[in-house]
Design an enzyme around this catalytic site. Sequence first.
Site, mmCIF file in Angstrom:
data_model
loop_
_atom_site.group_PDB
_atom_site.id
_atom_site.type_symbol
_atom_site.label_atom_id
_atom_site.label_comp_id
_atom_site.label_asym_id
_atom_site.label_seq_id
_atom_site.Cartn_x
_atom_site.Cartn_y
_atom_site.Cartn_z
ATOM 1 N N PHE A 132 -33.875 57.674 -8.276
ATOM 2 C CA PHE A 132 -34.982 58.503 -8.880
ATOM 3 C C PHE A 132 -34.175 59.610 -9.884
ATOM 4 O O PHE A 132 -33.532 60.500 -9.439
ATOM 5 C CB PHE A 132 -35.881 59.137 -8.070
ATOM 6 C CG PHE A 132 -37.024 60.139 -8.421
ATOM 7 C CD1 PHE A 132 -38.013 59.351 -8.993
ATOM 8 C CD2 PHE A 132 -36.935 61.277 -8.903
ATOM 9 C CE1 PHE A 132 -39.238 60.010 -9.536
ATOM 10 C CE2 PHE A 132 -37.916 62.114 -9.539
ATOM 11 C CZ PHE A 132 -39.023 61.373 -10.112
ATOM 12 N N ASP A 217 -26.318 62.998 -10.532
ATOM 13 C CA ASP A 217 -27.565 63.663 -10.396
ATOM 14 C C ASP A 217 -27.758 64.348 -9.347
ATOM 15 O O ASP A 217 -28.060 63.916 -8.244
ATOM 16 C CB ASP A 217 -28.637 62.570 -10.699
ATOM 17 C CG ASP A 217 -30.174 63.252 -10.837
ATOM 18 O OD1 ASP A 217 -30.267 64.516 -10.275
ATOM 19 O OD2 ASP A 217 -31.144 62.595 -11.003
ATOM 20 N N LYS A 246 -34.275 71.849 -10.066
ATOM 21 C CA LYS A 246 -34.806 72.135 -8.768
ATOM 22 C C LYS A 246 -34.728 73.581 -8.377
ATOM 23 O O LYS A 246 -35.181 74.435 -8.518
ATOM 24 C CB LYS A 246 -34.790 71.039 -7.632
ATOM 25 C CG LYS A 246 -35.407 69.893 -7.845
ATOM 26 C CD LYS A 246 -35.825 68.791 -6.865
ATOM 27 C CE LYS A 246 -36.856 67.979 -6.929
ATOM 28 N NZ LYS A 246 -36.741 66.425 -7.507
HETATM 29 C C1 LIG Z 1 -36.915 65.872 -8.685
HETATM 30 C C2 LIG Z 1 -35.866 65.033 -9.234
HETATM 31 C C3 LIG Z 1 -35.822 64.689 -10.393
HETATM 32 C C4 LIG Z 1 -36.524 65.174 -11.631
HETATM 33 O O1 LIG Z 1 -36.790 66.452 -11.709
HETATM 34 P P1 LIG Z 1 -38.199 67.107 -12.631
HETATM 35 O O2 LIG Z 1 -37.709 68.425 -12.695
HETATM 36 O O3 LIG Z 1 -39.310 66.729 -11.830
HETATM 37 O O4 LIG Z 1 -38.048 66.552 -14.103
HETATM 38 C C5 LIG Z 1 -34.470 63.897 -11.030
HETATM 39 N N1 LIG Z 1 -33.428 63.648 -10.215
HETATM 40 C C6 LIG Z 1 -33.725 63.820 -8.876
HETATM 41 C C7 LIG Z 1 -32.456 63.445 -8.112
HETATM 42 C C8 LIG Z 1 -34.734 64.638 -8.390
HETATM 43 O O5 LIG Z 1 -34.751 64.665 -6.960
#
Ligand SMILES: *Cc1c(COP(=O)(O)O)cnc(C)c1O
Length: 391
Positions: A132, A217, A246
């Site tokens: 994700f 990420d 986050k």
């Molecule tokens: C939540 C998340 C995203 C997306 O972040 P947003 O601030 O909602 O755009 C991307 N990568 C990972 C691993 C996430 O958990």
Amino acid sequence: MNTKEIMALDNEYVMQTYGRQPLALKKGKGAVVWDVEGKSYIDCVAGIAVNNVGHAHPKVAEAICKQAQELIHCSNIYYTEEQVTLAKLLAEVSPHNKAFFCNSGAEANEGAIKLARKHTGKGEIITMENSFHGRTITTITATGQTKYQKNFGPLTPGFKYVPYCDVDAVADAITDKTAAVLVEPIQGEGGVIVPPEGYLMELKKVCHEKDVLLIFDEVQTGFGRTGQMFASQTFGVTPDITTLAKAIAGGFPMGAVLASKEVGETFQPGDHAATFGGSPLACAAAKASINVIIEEKLLEKSRENGTYFKGKLEEIKETYNIVKDVRGCGLMLGMEMEKECGVMVDDARERGLIINCTAGNVLRFVPPLMISKDQIDAVASMMDEIIGDFA
Ligand SMILES: *Cc1c(COP(=O)(O)O)cnc(C)c1O
């Protein structure tokens, strides 16, 4: 307004993009939140791994209030002390020394992809199945799950998917057009999937040998979630680029792309921008939040509480066959069930516990890092009853 009234207005005026819980939150303190009716809940969602320093932390609130009275925003065509001192602080606590600031995780991944493409002069990006990376067109493309892509094509060209935890598949997928491999050190939305020992190290070796950039990420794993400031430190593997969001600013919206000096210097004036990126207000919140993590020893707390919490969940697993697996690192924990677990989330909420279910059958526990042992005990005893009812 009560919950019912709020839900009715939402239904009327807000685009219905979320499968929301029937719960309207009003305030929080530490690891506890209250709804508009005044009922309290232990929060094991924490805004989905956002409120790592807890709700309404006085130091973060104070930094935001003070900065708001001075300068909320100014264009990135000017300098601010808040932005440069945050960049320096990130260089101190991370394995990188150059930062680009934006406003979300998706935006951070977009920036990282642009940076990798420009730096290598190549277009192809390899990502993982079940990953994700966000909800923009390019980040749903990077996300290796078709359910996020359906109805939104055409997608961005240049992406290839390989199974998670399979280094050979990555080695086979790399071509002379590959710019980068983008990977979550632990898959979050995908169901709290922790890779086997050595996987990230091997991945780095393959990328290094083939001259391909490695991007972590760390939007969900960052800022103490896995027991160190970053999962790269937990696993002892330094990527070329790290994306963050986050928990970076204690709940204030912010994202960042971190890179080595060499990679970071690829971006030249005009290459990339974000109007709100690295605003003095966001930077003040981020600095306060990172300093709280350091001063209040939240990395140690994440490890200690994580071990304690995981032990409690493992005890529950021993009691009920319906629990398939307990896994995770620090305070990023998952409990995989034999069947879909949405109803358990409802049961928990009625008892005063906020949890969420990801990947259909994985309960995810990502509480504020300062959650107390007493609160973990309370969560464990509620979980015991909830699973008992469900089994
Ligand atoms: C939540 C998340 C995203 C997306 O972040 P947003 O601030 O909602 O755009 C991307 N990568 C990972 C691993 C996430 O958990």
